[in-house]
Every structure is written in structure tokens, then in C-alpha cells.
Scaffold this motif. Structure first.
Motif, PDB file in Angstrom:
ATOM      1  N   UNK A   1       0.824  -1.201   0.000  1.00 10.99           N
ATOM      2  CA  UNK A   1       0.000   0.000   0.000  1.00 10.99           C
ATOM      3  C   UNK A   1       0.864   1.260   0.000  1.00 10.99           C
ATOM      4  N   UNK A   2       2.023   1.128   0.598  1.00  7.61           N
ATOM      5  CA  UNK A   2       2.879   2.275   0.841  1.00  7.61           C
ATOM      6  C   UNK A   2       3.695   2.682  -0.380  1.00  7.61           C
ATOM      7  N   UNK A   3       4.202   1.725  -1.113  1.00  8.15           N
ATOM      8  CA  UNK A   3       5.150   2.018  -2.188  1.00  8.15           C
ATOM      9  C   UNK A   3       4.385   2.381  -3.465  1.00  8.15           C
ATOM     10  N   UNK A   4       4.561   3.613  -3.948  1.00  9.33           N
ATOM     11  CA  UNK A   4       3.815   4.018  -5.147  1.00  9.33           C
ATOM     12  C   UNK A   4       4.163   3.121  -6.341  1.00  9.33           C
ATOM     13  N   UNK A   5       3.166   2.832  -7.125  1.00 11.13           N
ATOM     14  CA  UNK A   5       3.311   2.017  -8.332  1.00 11.13           C
ATOM     15  C   UNK A   5       3.808   0.604  -8.057  1.00 11.13           C
ATOM     16  N   UNK A   6       3.693   0.174  -6.832  1.00 13.91           N
ATOM     17  CA  UNK A   6       4.151  -1.180  -6.521  1.00 13.91           C
ATOM     18  C   UNK A   6       3.314  -2.220  -7.250  1.00 13.91           C
ATOM     19  N   UNK A   7       2.044  -1.960  -7.352  1.00 14.42           N
ATOM     20  CA  UNK A   7       1.199  -2.896  -8.090  1.00 14.42           C
ATOM     21  C   UNK A   7       0.774  -2.273  -9.411  1.00 14.42           C
ATOM     22  N   UNK A   8       0.540  -3.133 -10.354  1.00 12.97           N
ATOM     23  CA  UNK A   8       0.118  -2.722 -11.678  1.00 12.97           C
ATOM     24  C   UNK A   8      -1.209  -1.962 -11.600  1.00 12.97           C
ATOM     25  N   UNK A   9      -1.356  -1.005 -12.527  1.00 10.06           N
ATOM     26  CA  UNK A   9      -2.604  -0.219 -12.531  1.00 10.06           C
ATOM     27  C   UNK A   9      -3.833  -1.093 -12.786  1.00 10.06           C
ATOM     28  N   UNK A  10      -3.610  -2.253 -13.397  1.00  8.56           N
ATOM     29  CA  UNK A  10      -4.731  -3.144 -13.689  1.00  8.56           C
ATOM     30  C   UNK A  10      -5.021  -4.107 -12.547  1.00  8.56           C
ATOM     31  N   UNK A  11      -4.213  -4.036 -11.515  1.00  3.52           N
ATOM     32  CA  UNK A  11      -4.370  -4.967 -10.402  1.00  3.52           C
ATOM     33  C   UNK A  11      -5.795  -4.858  -9.837  1.00  3.52           C
ATOM     34  N   UNK A  12      -6.400  -6.008  -9.601  1.00  2.77           N
ATOM     35  CA  UNK A  12      -7.821  -6.013  -9.242  1.00  2.77           C
ATOM     36  C   UNK A  12      -8.142  -5.128  -8.046  1.00  2.77           C
ATOM     37  N   UNK A  13      -7.232  -5.020  -7.108  1.00  2.00           N
ATOM     38  CA  UNK A  13      -7.511  -4.247  -5.892  1.00  2.00           C
ATOM     39  C   UNK A  13      -7.910  -2.808  -6.228  1.00  2.00           C
ATOM     40  N   UNK A  14      -7.190  -2.219  -7.211  1.00  3.18           N
ATOM     41  CA  UNK A  14      -7.462  -0.822  -7.560  1.00  3.18           C
ATOM     42  C   UNK A  14      -8.837  -0.661  -8.195  1.00  3.18           C
ATOM     43  N   UNK A  15      -9.337  -1.743  -8.775  1.00  2.00           N
ATOM     44  CA  UNK A  15     -10.677  -1.689  -9.355  1.00  2.00           C
ATOM     45  C   UNK A  15     -11.750  -2.009  -8.322  1.00  2.00           C
ATOM     46  N   UNK A  16     -11.375  -2.793  -7.323  1.00  4.42           N
ATOM     47  CA  UNK A  16     -12.341  -3.229  -6.319  1.00  4.42           C
ATOM     48  C   UNK A  16     -12.569  -2.208  -5.218  1.00  4.42           C
ATOM     49  N   UNK A  17     -11.529  -1.478  -4.894  1.00 11.01           N
ATOM     50  CA  UNK A  17     -11.603  -0.679  -3.676  1.00 11.01           C
ATOM     51  C   UNK A  17     -12.664   0.420  -3.800  1.00 11.01           C
ATOM     52  N   UNK A  18     -13.422   0.585  -2.751  1.00 13.66           N
ATOM     53  CA  UNK A  18     -14.577   1.484  -2.775  1.00 13.66           C
ATOM     54  C   UNK A  18     -14.147   2.940  -2.811  1.00 13.66           C
ATOM     55  N   UNK A  19     -13.096   3.238  -2.070  1.00 12.09           N
ATOM     56  CA  UNK A  19     -12.563   4.603  -2.040  1.00 12.09           C
ATOM     57  C   UNK A  19     -11.240   4.594  -2.781  1.00 12.09           C
ATOM     58  N   UNK A  20     -11.015   5.598  -3.576  1.00 13.52           N
ATOM     59  CA  UNK A  20      -9.761   5.646  -4.330  1.00 13.52           C
ATOM     60  C   UNK A  20      -8.580   5.682  -3.354  1.00 13.52           C
ATOM     61  N   UNK A  21      -7.682   4.701  -3.430  1.00 22.09           N
ATOM     62  CA  UNK A  21      -6.563   4.724  -2.497  1.00 22.09           C
ATOM     63  C   UNK A  21      -5.532   5.775  -2.901  1.00 22.09           C
ATOM     64  N   UNK A  22      -4.980   6.469  -1.936  1.00 26.13           N
ATOM     65  CA  UNK A  22      -3.928   7.429  -2.228  1.00 26.13           C
ATOM     66  C   UNK A  22      -2.590   6.726  -2.206  1.00 26.13           C
ATOM     67  N   UNK A  23      -1.628   7.311  -2.901  1.00 30.78           N
ATOM     68  CA  UNK A  23      -0.324   6.674  -3.007  1.00 30.78           C
ATOM     69  C   UNK A  23       0.622   7.145  -1.918  1.00 30.78           C
ATOM     70  N   UNK A  24       1.645   6.357  -1.706  1.00 32.76           N
ATOM     71  CA  UNK A  24       2.666   6.714  -0.733  1.00 32.76           C
ATOM     72  C   UNK A  24       2.110   6.734   0.682  1.00 32.76           C
TER      73      UNK A  24
END
Ligand SMILES: *[C@@H]1O[C@H](CO)[C@@H](O)[C@H](O)[C@H]1NC(C)=O
Length: 442
Positions: free
Chosen positions: A319-342
Motif C-alpha cells: 500500500x505504501x510504495x507508489x506504483x508497486x502494483x500494476x494499474x490493472x491490479x484487481x484491488x485498484x478496481x475493487x476498492x470502494x474509495x480511491x486509495x492514495x499513493x505513498x
């Protein structure tokens, strides 16, 4: 190479193989006879070739042994290689496969060093006022390898801890629920677990937190978040995902916490309700979300006062490291609130992380409860204001209850992290269409 062979074949065989090697003396005679009868070449030529081959092989072995692992090393020595890095972004760290320590790592005494200067009176007060029963979903294969390390780390901070399994085990005091094991039975196990709690422990706590045996929970921060709410509110909290269920559902791995009222509604109304999945199949967290919605238990917003998350479905690194996961990673599509980076990702009062390996449980325990930067002394934030049911729900969310609708004045007075459902829906749609439009498909 030819010179090399000649030089070495001139060495007496005893120099290389030892004088007592009678087998060696016999061996070339047989070869000589054999080769001699075949093509009639001079025996000495053949010995030269054989010596060359043997010595070449030995030389090659010697060289390769300096660059590769030594095949003659004992097995325990060879295993001291650096562990292979696991690159799957959702499991994540190389210690995940490591089994936890055999022995408990122990505790520091309260009178030692930094601990002597701690003041836990507020945390102790909340432990009395916001009582939490934690239950951990485990199974017989994980009792020793995973659940035990939960028991030795964060479990004792709950007011009550129950390990839900299908077998009784004194190691973790597990409860044998009447279910068979397997991923396809998690939903059945969840229903049985809450039925068991409803029957035996409903009065032992105000809130009921479900976690996995690889979830790490900072229980004091859970109490701090829940302090604003009443156990009689029909509400539950966790890491909120948006698909499948209209109001969203809570990720199973990050854990979710139900109010006492939510547990009652789940067991009394939801489990017998055909709107709620009746068989044992299905994703446990999605089915839970459907049942909660069916009996009008509100999906709460667990973000802190500045909108940072508190329940996390992965280890902090992800969660902490920006761009650690791919932009297509399911979590980013699933999460209800847009997660902030860093660092913006995560609340200073975070509550849970998932996919925490047994070893990492102890590491987190050390970092959170022991390691202190000298000279920086924190004072706890003041306790938050308590909400009434009218503060947190809209009129059409109320189900069994009949409070007054919220008016614009009340909305303005709300705590900043409690945006009402309608606002969330709009924000969610706006932010997500915004992301999807901006980001290229990779
Ligand atoms: C500990 O903190 C509480 C407030 O959280 C305060 O009332 C109390 O005096 C403190 N105790 C000590 C020994 O500093």
C-alpha cells in the motif's frame, strides 16, 4: 590441452590415487586388454587418454564448485541460500513461506527502558468501554504454522479471542465447528462461527471482529475507531470493496468487525433468509456483504478523519510504495474509495493488514509496540465524538430502526470522514471514470 595431458600422465599413478589403490592397478589392465583386442592401439596411448579424461573431469568439477553451490555440502548448509523473491504482487514478501518460530519470542518487562515511561491508561480505558471479541478463521493445517503466531502476538489485546476450526486443539484452544474444511466451506464456517458466538459469547463483547490466521490487527486502533459508534448501531466495518453488493462489502482478508446489533441481525434474520446464501459455497466476504445488506446492516466508512484507510488487504509495503502494483491490479478496481499513493495510503491509526507471514507478525509487534524513536513522545489524539444513529445513516438505510432523516444542517455538522452514502456514490463514480480515462491500459 595436449601438453597438459602429457605432463600429467607422466606423474606416477600413486601421486594421484595413492599407492594402496589396488583397484586402480587392476582397472587399466582390463582396459588395456579390452582396447588392445579391439583396435590394437598402443596401451600407453589409451592410458594417456583415460588419465586426461579423468583429470579433465576433476579439474572441471573444481572450477564449477567455486561458482556453483557445492554438491557435497550437507543439506542444511545448502539451504542457506537467499530465499527466492516472490514477485506475485498480492502475496508479496519473501518471508511468506517461512514458518514462524518454534518458541515464543518473549516480551519486554513493563518496567524496562521505554516501557517504563509508557502511559496506557487511555488504551486500558477503551479496553473496558469498547469490548472486542476477535475470532480467527483457521483450520487444522494452520493451527501450529499460523494461528499459534496470532495467539502469541495480537490475540491477547482482544477482550476475547476465539480460534474457529473444525478440530479442537489445546495449542490454540480452537473450537470445533460442525463444518468440513476447504476453501469452499469458508462461508459455511463463517455462519457457524457467528452462530457459535451468538449462542455462547454475545454478552462478552460489544464488537465482533473476524480475521484470518494471516491477518495482523492493531486492536487499540480498532477500539479508537469504534469509540464513535454504538454496538446497537446496525453497522459493520472493514476494507470496503465496491463490486457485487450495492453498498459494497468488506474484504475477508483484511478482516471485518460487526456491531452486536449486526451479529444479532446476521444470526437471527440473515442466516435463515433466502436472500442470504443458504449453502456452504461462495466467497465468504461477498456473501457476508450480501447478507448484511439484506438485513440492513450498514457498510461503514472506516477511513480516518483525513480520509486515509485503516483496513488493508495486503502487507504495508504494497500500500505504501507508489506504483508497486500494476494499474490493472484487481484491488485498484475493487476498492470502494480511491486509495492514495505513498504515505497518504495509510492512517497513522491503521487497524489491519493481511498476508502477514508468521515471522512478520513478530516483526510488526516489535515495530508497533516496542521500537521507539527516542525523544519523540506522542500524546493520544482526543477521543472522537460519539455518533447517534441519525448521524450515520440515511432514512432509507434504516431498516428495523425508525429514526429521523438527516437534514442539511446535520450533514454539515458531521465528522469529516462520515460522508453520506449518496455523496460516496457520486464521488466514487467521478473518481473512477477519471482514473479509467487517464490511465493507459498496460
Ligand atoms: C496518563 O494519561 C492520562 C490521560 O490519558 C492522564 O490522565 C494520566 O495522568 C497519565 N498518567 C501519568 C502517570 O502520566
Amino acid at each position: 590441452m595436449v601438453n597438459w595431458l602429457k605432463i600429467n600422465t607422466r606423474c606416477p599413478s600413486s601421486f594421484i590415487f595413492g599407492k594402496s589403490s589396488s583397484n586402480w592397478r587392476n582397472f587399466p589392465d582390463e582396459v588395456i586388454n579390452f582396447s588392445g583386442s579391439r583396435n590394437g592401439s598402443h596401451p600407453r596411448t589409451f592410458i594417456t587418454l583415460l588419465f586426461g579424461t579423468v583429470l579433465g573431469f576433476m579439474f572441471a568439477t573444481l572450477i564449477s564448485s567455486t561458482t556453483m553451490r557445492q554438491p557435497w555440502m550437507p543439506e542444511s548448509y545448502r539451504q542457506r541460500e537467499p530465499p527466492t523473491i516472490v514477485s506475485d504482487p498480492h502475496t508479496g514478501n519473501e518471508l511468506r513461506g517461512a514458518s514462524g518460530p518454534e518458541q515464543d519470542v518473549g516480551q519486554h518487562a513493563a518496567h524496562e527502558e521505554a516501557h517504563a515511561h509508557e502511559n496506557a491508561s487511555l488504551a486500558n480505558q477503551l479496553k473496558r468501554e469498547v469490548r472486542i471479541l476477535c475470532w480467527v478463521m483457521t483450520n487444522p493445517n494452520n493451527h501450529k504454522s499460523k494461528a499459534l503466531h496470532v495467539k502469541r502476538t495480537w490475540a491477547s489485546r482482544c477482550n476475547k479471542m476465539l480460534f474457529m476450526s473444525s478440530v479442537e486443539d489445546p495449542l490454540i484452544d480452537s473450537i470445533a465447528l460442525p463444518v468440513s474444511e476447504g476453501r469452499n466451506n469458508l462461508w459455511a464456517k463463517t455462519k457457524e462461527a457467528f452462530k457459535y458466538i451468538y449462542q455462547h459469547h454475545l454478552d462478552d463483547a460489544d464488537w465482533f471482529m473476524k480475521a484470518d490466521d494471516d491477518t495482523y490487527v492493531i486492536v487499540e486502533n480498532l477500539r479508537y475507531m469504534l469509540y464513535s459508534y454504538s454496538p446497537s448501531h446496525p453497522i459493520y466495518f472493514g476494507c470496503r470493496f465496491k463490486p457485487y453488493v450495492k453498498q459494497g462489502y468488506m474484504s475477508g482478508g483484511a478482516g471485518y468487525v460487526l456491531s452486536k446489533e449486526a451479529v444479532k441481525r446476521f444470526v437471527e434474520d440473515a442466516i435463515p433468509n433466502p436472500l442470504c446464501r443458504q449453502d456452504e459455497d461462495g466467497a465468504e466476504d461477498v456473501e457476508m456483504g450480501r447478507c448484511m445488506e439484506a438485513v440492513k446492516v450498514l457498510a461503514g466508512d472506516s477511513r480516518d478523519s483525513v480520509g486515509r484507510g485503516r483496513f488493508f488487504p495486503f502487507v504495508p509495503e504494497h500500500h505504501l510504495i507508489p506504483n508497486h502494483v500494476d494499474k490493472d491490479f484487481w484491488y485498484l478496481k475493487y476498492t470502494y474509495y480511491k486509495p492514495d499513493e505513498g504515505l497518504e495510503c495509510c492512517s497513522d491509526n491503521a487497524i489491519s493488514f493481511h498476508y502477514v507471514s508468521p515471522n512478520q507478525m513478530y516483526v510488526l509487534d516489535y515495530l508497533i509496540y516496542h521500537l521507539r524513536p527516542y525523544g519523540i513522545v506522542g500524546h493520544s489524539q482526543p477521543l472522537p465524538k460519539k455518533f447517534s444513529l441519525g448521524d450515520i445513516v440515511r432514512v432509507d438505510d434504516l431498516g428495523k430502526t425508525t429514526p429521523k432523516p438527516s437534514n442539511p444542517q446535520q450533514r454539515r455538522n458531521r465528522h469529516s470522514n462520515l460522508r453520506d452514502q449518496a455523496t460516496n456514490e457520486i464521488q466514487k463514480d467521478v473518481t473512477y471514470s477519471h482514473i479509467e480515462a487517464k490511465e493507459p491500459n498496460t
